[in-house]
Design a protein around this motif. Structure first.
Motif, PDB file in Angstrom:
ATOM      1  N   THR A   1     -25.127  -6.174  -2.649  1.00  0.00           N
ATOM      2  CA  THR A   1     -25.868  -5.395  -3.802  1.00  0.00           C
ATOM      3  C   THR A   1     -25.705  -5.361  -4.959  1.00  0.00           C
ATOM      4  OG1 THR A   1     -26.565  -3.976  -1.908  1.00  0.00           O
ATOM      5  CG2 THR A   1     -27.280  -3.929  -4.262  1.00  0.00           C
TER       6      THR A   1
ATOM      7  N   GLN B   1     -33.070  -3.745  -1.325  1.00  0.00           N
ATOM      8  CA  GLN B   1     -32.569  -2.809   0.187  1.00  0.00           C
ATOM      9  C   GLN B   1     -33.855  -1.845   0.626  1.00  0.00           C
ATOM     10  OE1 GLN B   1     -28.428  -2.666   0.223  1.00  0.00           O
ATOM     11  NE2 GLN B   1     -28.496  -2.861   2.135  1.00  0.00           N
TER      12      GLN B   1
ATOM     13  N   ASP C   1     -33.171  -7.745  -1.469  1.00  0.00           N
ATOM     14  CA  ASP C   1     -31.560  -7.613  -1.349  1.00  0.00           C
ATOM     15  C   ASP C   1     -32.044  -7.331   0.021  1.00  0.00           C
ATOM     16  OD1 ASP C   1     -28.946  -6.361  -1.087  1.00  0.00           O
ATOM     17  OD2 ASP C   1     -29.320  -4.837  -1.961  1.00  0.00           O
ATOM     18  N   GLU C   2     -30.954  -7.841   1.013  1.00  0.00           N
ATOM     19  CA  GLU C   2     -31.724  -7.468   2.481  1.00  0.00           C
ATOM     20  C   GLU C   2     -32.891  -6.497   2.770  1.00  0.00           C
ATOM     21  OE1 GLU C   2     -28.378  -5.656   4.912  1.00  0.00           O
ATOM     22  OE2 GLU C   2     -26.738  -5.720   3.195  1.00  0.00           O
TER      23      GLU C   2
HETATM   24 MG   LIG Z   1     -26.069  -3.734  -0.250  1.00  0.00          MG
END
Ligand SMILES: [Mg+2]
Ligand SMILES: Nc1ncnc2c1ncn2[C@@H]1O[C@H](COP(=O)(O)OP(=O)(O)OP(=O)(O)O)[C@@H](O)[C@H]1O
Lengths: 259, 259
Positions: free
Chosen positions: A45, A81, A159-160
């Motif tokens: 991240t 995320q 991000d994910e």
């Molecule tokens: Mg992360």
């Protein structure tokens, strides 16, 4: 297109000093889809936020089309995320997607068109008037993706994005991202901790080491461009690649130096 | 339909009961200061003629509106400034805590010293008392803006006035409204008190006049008018709040359903 050179990020504060990223160097070509994998907490991240201009690196630099990134550059979109917290709950889905466009100064008609298009392509055309909290987690994440798409970015940082959605939705979203990537030719940097996902999605996989983080390996994914959940995942080559990445990550966790 | 009816019954039941108790308990009263409710109700239309409404209730309401609006604007503006900058907050916080602890009615004689005894004084008193809950709640609300939402806004280039309008104030609006609600009751109290000190018209003035002239039932009608005014304002406030914070109540309800 995107150059990360010697990137280093140290968090200082409240007596704790965390070296999240030590020394990262890699490049992403125009129109490439690159996946970043690494153990949890290795600074994925952090890296993405540095690339997106949301965090100032402690050392090194990030170049976008040859120009140094020192703040969020226009033409770059970020999918966070924490999808649930990245949509504004006081705005309807349509307004959420349209807000960055209004900021860009697009006309009302053009905005409407982009919003409809983007929501249509994530299969949420009829959710325009809903509030984000009226939608399921997977739908919210799709709205966040639609917002990024409507922005018409040249570079998309994710991000994910699928970490918190169920397996079926996840598979659909993966195909969605690949489809959009092929259709629109955007450059995508996709962070995940899921090895299968990285291999399935990416044209290239960058494996990060555990903290203090460096690039452990870069791997070309030589699977056909045409991929689908059923066949690609049982392809022997897919199995080989994922095994390889898996071993790398395991070794990374143990801190073994890359061979 | 049935549920709405039921809610109405619930809402009306207790007031109806209390009024009945008052009516019955005071029915045979010969106490001058405690006249039967029946006498009060009978006096009501004679006292609160259209002329009186125009001559006393309207000026009071206008003072309240002026002071309250001033407090709302100043409170939100200052609160946003203080909440947005850590430095400003560190400087202002002790002073704010002190000023907040001063009971607002104490302000009346002080403000009379430099604002005289006219409408300016009354509006100033009301504003000076109402501003604190608005200000302090705004500070809290602005401070609590979700960092992920803040980063989202930044990454899409939503800055400056657009950020204030679309992110900061909207996100703080539940707290701002909590402050405004507290301020409303403080405002009514200060309206009455400031008119009791020095005035030639207004609700507070009229009630004191009745009391001094031993027109006790008339005095009671004045108190009823105050109660009704407070009730009316609270209904209007709730209506506005429901419109502005519809998203917030929906969000809370959906969070309760699936924690
Ligand atoms: Mg992360
Ligand atoms: N704002 C911050 N202040 C201090 N330390 C931080 C901050 N953000 C992250 N860190 C630290 O930096 C390291 C990397 O965090 P980061 O969130 O980038 O990891 P990640 O790879 O994204 O993890 P995950 O896979 O769990 O999302 C962690 O050790 C974390 O504790």
């Amino acid at each position: 297109m995107l150059d990360v050179r010697g990137l280093k990020k140290v968090y200082e504060g409240s007596g704790r000093r965390v070296e999240a990223v030590r020394d990262l160097t890699f490049a992403v070509g125009a129109g490439e889809l690159v996946c970043l994998v690494g153990p949890s907490g290795c600074g994925k991240t952090t890296l993405l936020k540095c690339v997106g201009g949301l965090l100032a690196p402690t050392g090194g630099e990030v170049l976008l089309e040859g120009r140094k990134v020192s703040g969020p550059p226009p033409g770059m979109a970020f999918v966070f995320q924490e999808y649930g917290r990245s949509l504004f709950p006081w705005m309807r889905v349509g307004e959420n997607v349209g807000l960055p466009l209004r900021q860009k100064g697009l006309s009302r008609a053009r905005r409407g068109e982009l919003v409809r298009d983007a929501l249509g392509s994530v299969g949420l055309a009829d959710a325009v008037r809903a509030y984000p909290w009226q939608l399921s987690g997977g739908m919210q994440q799709r709205v966040a993706i639609a917002r990024a798409l409507a922005y018409e970015p040249r570079v998309l940082l994710m991000d994910e994005p699928f970490a918190a959605v169920d397996a079926q939705t996840r598979a659909d979203l993966e195909d969605l991202v690949r489809g959009l990537w092929r259709e629109r030719g955007i450059t995508i940097l996709f962070v995940t901790h899921d090895i299968d996902e990285a291999v399935y999605l990416g044209e290239r996989v960058i494996v990060l080491s555990a903290s203090p983080t460096v690039v452990r390996e870069q791997l070309k994914v030589d699977l056909p461009v045409e991929r689908d959940q059923l066949h690609t995942r049982v392809d022997p080559r897919f199995a080989e690649l994922r095994t390889h990445v898996y071993e790398q990550i395991q070794a990374a966790k143990k801190g073994v130096v890359a061979s | 339909m049935r549920r709405a009816l039921l809610r109405l019954v619930f809402a009306v039941a207790l007031p109806a009961l209390l009024v009945t108790v008052w009516w019955v308990a005071s029915a045979g009263s010969t106490d001058v200061y405690w006249p039967p409710l029946r006498t009060i109700v009978e006096a009501f239309p004679d006292v609160w003629t259209a002329e009186r409404l125009r001559g006393d209730v309207l000026p009071s309401a206008l003072r309240l509106a002026g002071g309250y609006a001033l407090a709302a604007v100043v409170g939100v503006a200052l609160g946003t400034a203080i909440g947005s900058y850590r430095r400003v907050r560190a400087v202002c916080e002790p002073v704010l805590e002190f000023l907040r602890a001063v009971p607002p009615p104490v302000l009346v004689p002080v403000i009379m010293l430099f604002a005289g005894i006219g409408d300016t004084m009354k509006v100033t008193v009301i504003a000076a008392g109402c501003v604190w809950p608005v200000l302090l709640n705004t500070v809290e609300g602005v401070r609590a803006v979700d960092p992920v939402m803040a980063e989202t806004a930044r990454s899409y280039g939503i800055t400056g006035a657009a950020r204030l309008r679309n992110l900061v104030l909207r996100s703080a609006s539940p707290q701002i409204f909590a402050g405004l609600r507290q301020a409303l009751s403080i405002g009514i109290i200060l309206m009455v008190i400031s008119e009791m000190f020095a005035a030639s018209n207004g609700l507070g003035f009229t009630i004191v006049q009745f009391q001094r002239g031993f027109a006790i039932p008339d005095m009671w009608t004045g108190i009823l008018v105050l109660g009704l005014l407070g009730f009316l304002l609270s209904v209007v406030f709730q209506w506005v709040e429901r419109r502005v914070l519809g998203w917030y109540h929906g969000l809370r309800a959906s969070a309760r359903r699936s924690p």
